[in-house]
Enzyme design. Structure first.
Site, PDB file in Angstrom:
ATOM      1  N   ASP A  42      35.997  49.515  44.797  1.00 26.38           N
ATOM      2  CA  ASP A  42      36.146  50.480  43.708  1.00 26.38           C
ATOM      3  C   ASP A  42      34.930  51.385  43.493  1.00 26.38           C
ATOM      4  OD1 ASP A  42      38.198  48.681  43.467  1.00 26.38           O
ATOM      5  OD2 ASP A  42      37.795  48.155  41.382  1.00 26.38           O
ATOM      6  N   GLU A 215      43.777  46.977  35.877  1.00 27.84           N
ATOM      7  CA  GLU A 215      42.357  47.134  36.180  1.00 27.84           C
ATOM      8  C   GLU A 215      41.944  48.594  36.008  1.00 27.84           C
ATOM      9  OE1 GLU A 215      41.161  43.740  39.331  1.00 27.84           O
ATOM     10  OE2 GLU A 215      42.174  45.451  40.257  1.00 27.84           O
TER      11      GLU A 215
END
Length: 500
Positions: A42, A215
């Site tokens: 990420d 998320e």
């Protein structure tokens, strides 16, 4: 007609990044950020400060698999050419450094100094399994970081509480944090005056797609159709699994935010009715840059999928970021939609004039074009005919290797089909076709595709439908062609640029 063949070049030679090794590995992206080596996932801590765009990211300094989660770090002045720096926030025996954000604390609300960079990140404690929110700060343009001695600053005793995104809400004069309670499928909003003491404001969710853990939320305002008097707020949230193409994916909600509560206008009854950010399989955990001059909203996503990420055939690195994309809200088909386009600076990578073709009838089957390349920008417009499916074949090679970038008139979908794209057997769900709705306009459809050594990003029409997929073709597969199935179609315009 096409430019003369002698002016058509294959992929330009590429050099290395000083001090970081070569960019000549077979699948090493030329347009997309990758670390010199090891695992990346990420994007984190995206912020513009003092003339630089900062890209932090989940990083394993010790190997090419997930683990030892730390913040890697790179900087750029144009969002295209990146300098990889030392690890910013390293993991240790007591703490893994999970996803988060960075803000510019202009008025020293946290007491770390005027215009200090403050990272708000998730501490994951291996000893207890608890996830909590913590701070670190930098006063030297992000080159060195100090973890706050009072960490964590927000702890609810949960093992699924992560990924804070923080911004300053000017009307109320306080910081707002969007953070997830992952398995409850909630985005929780907190407020603070000093980044250290946080008060719960409101919850959002469950809503939309809930087939996996939520998320990496983001919350930001955008004008509708460029009108500053008509502003809506966008809440994005990733989930894994449960994405539209299988595995991980990212959805968005449009609504209003009053400084305390986000209220969505486009609540849906289930995942099939969701508003998806990207209909491909490889765009996840996207977040936007804070503090961009002029208020432009730009974001980037991890170009991968948790279902496949551990097995993608790259070395010595594993993981890439997408092209940076500019975001906008547009009224389309009676609804407000989030649209995306690559940052305009991508055009500066074009090598000379485009190869062009206009008003060409495409018959059933496949046609090879006299243009080759592994790193291309392609803009195409088709007028619908009798063909059921049509479009481009990119990264074509022998034995039928190639990726289809096309349009299906029966379903009204823009799609990428990577079933024969090269290496696909490393992960069970990798091969296949992924697409999203794109209505034809006055009998025509158009899209722009960015082809790199191991990826395809396709932006339909004005960016209202995006499909991002990884591919791993033979390096020699650089052919470009046209295809049609079940009839004919007219190619009204094709422009192809090599990019360097």
């Amino acid at each position: 007609m096409y430019l003369p063949p002698e002016r058509i070049r294959t992929e330009p030679p590429s050099g290395g990044r000083p001090g970081l090794g070569s960019r000549t590995e077979p699948h090493r992206p030329q347009l997309h950020y990758t670390p010199a080596k090891n695992w990346m996932n990420d994007p984190n801590g995206l912020v513009w400060h003092d003339g630089e765009y900062h890209l932090f990211y989940q990083y394993n300094p010790e190997g090419d698999g997930w683990g030892n989660m730390s913040w890697g770090h790179a900087v750029s002045t144009d969002l295209l050419h990146w300098q990889e720096l030392d690890v910013a926030l390293p993991a240790d025996d007591a703490e893994f450094v999970f996803s988060g954000c960075v803000v510019v604390d202009e008025h020293n609300t946290a007491g770390f100094g005027d215009f200090a960079l403050v990272a708000v990140y998730t501490s994951s404690y291996p000893g207890t399994g608890i996830q909590a929110q913590s701070l670190a700060y930098s006063t030297d343009r992000g080159r060195t970081w100090t973890k706050y001695a009072g960490n964590p600053v927000l702890d609810i005793g949960s093992g699924e509480f992560r990924d804070p995104k923080v911004f300053w809400h000017e009307p109320d004069g306080h910081w707002v944090m969007a953070v997830v309670e992952a398995l409850a499928r909630k985005v929780v909003l907190y407020g603070s005056e000093n980044l250290k003491s946080w008060t719960r404001l409101s919850d959002f969710g469950p809503a939309g797609a809930t087939g996996g853990a939520w998320e990496v939320p983001d919350l930001f305002p955008l004008p509708v159709d460029g009108d500053p008097q008509n502003t809506k707020w966008v809440l994005t949230v990733s989930l894994n699994p449960g994405g539209v193409a299988g595995g991980s994916g990212t959805q968005y909600f449009i609504g209003d935010f009053d400084g305390v509560t986000f209220t969505a206008d486009n609540l849906t009854s289930g995942p099939q009715d969701c508003s998806w950010v990207d209909y491909g399989r490889d765009f996840y955990a996207a977040v936007s840059w804070n503090n961009v001059p002029g208020g432009e909203r730009i974001w980037i996503g991890w170009m991968n999928n948790w279902a496949d990420a551990a097995h993608v055939p790259t070395a010595p690195w594993r993981g890439a970021q997408s092209l940076p994309r500019t975001l906008a809200l547009r009224s389309l088909g009676g609804a407000i939609r989030l649209v995306q386009q690559p940052v305009k600076a991508v055009r500066t990578l074009r090598c000379g004039a485009a190869s062009t073709l206009r008003d060409h009838e495409v018959g059933p089957g496949r046609t090879t074009l006299p243009v080759r390349g592994a790193v291309l920008e392609i803009a195409a417009e088709f007028e619908l005919g009798t063909a059921e499916r049509f479009g481009l074949t990119v990264r074509g090679g022998t034995a039928g290797e190639g990726t289809l970038v096309g349009y299906d008139t029966r379903s009204g979908e823009l799609f990428v089909d990577r079933s024969s794209s090269g290496a696909t057997g490393f992960s069970p769900g990798f091969a296949g076709r992924h697409g999203g709705p794109l209505p034809a306009v006055r009998g025509r459809t158009r899209f722009t595709a960015y082809i790199d050594r191991s990826s395809v990003e396709v932006f339909g029409d004005r960016g209202q439908t995006v499909v991002t997929d990884l591919i791993f073709p033979d390096p020699a597969s650089q052919g470009l062609g046209l295809f049609a199935e079940g009839g004919t179609v007219t190619l009204r315009s094709l422009e192809v640029w090599h990019l360097s």
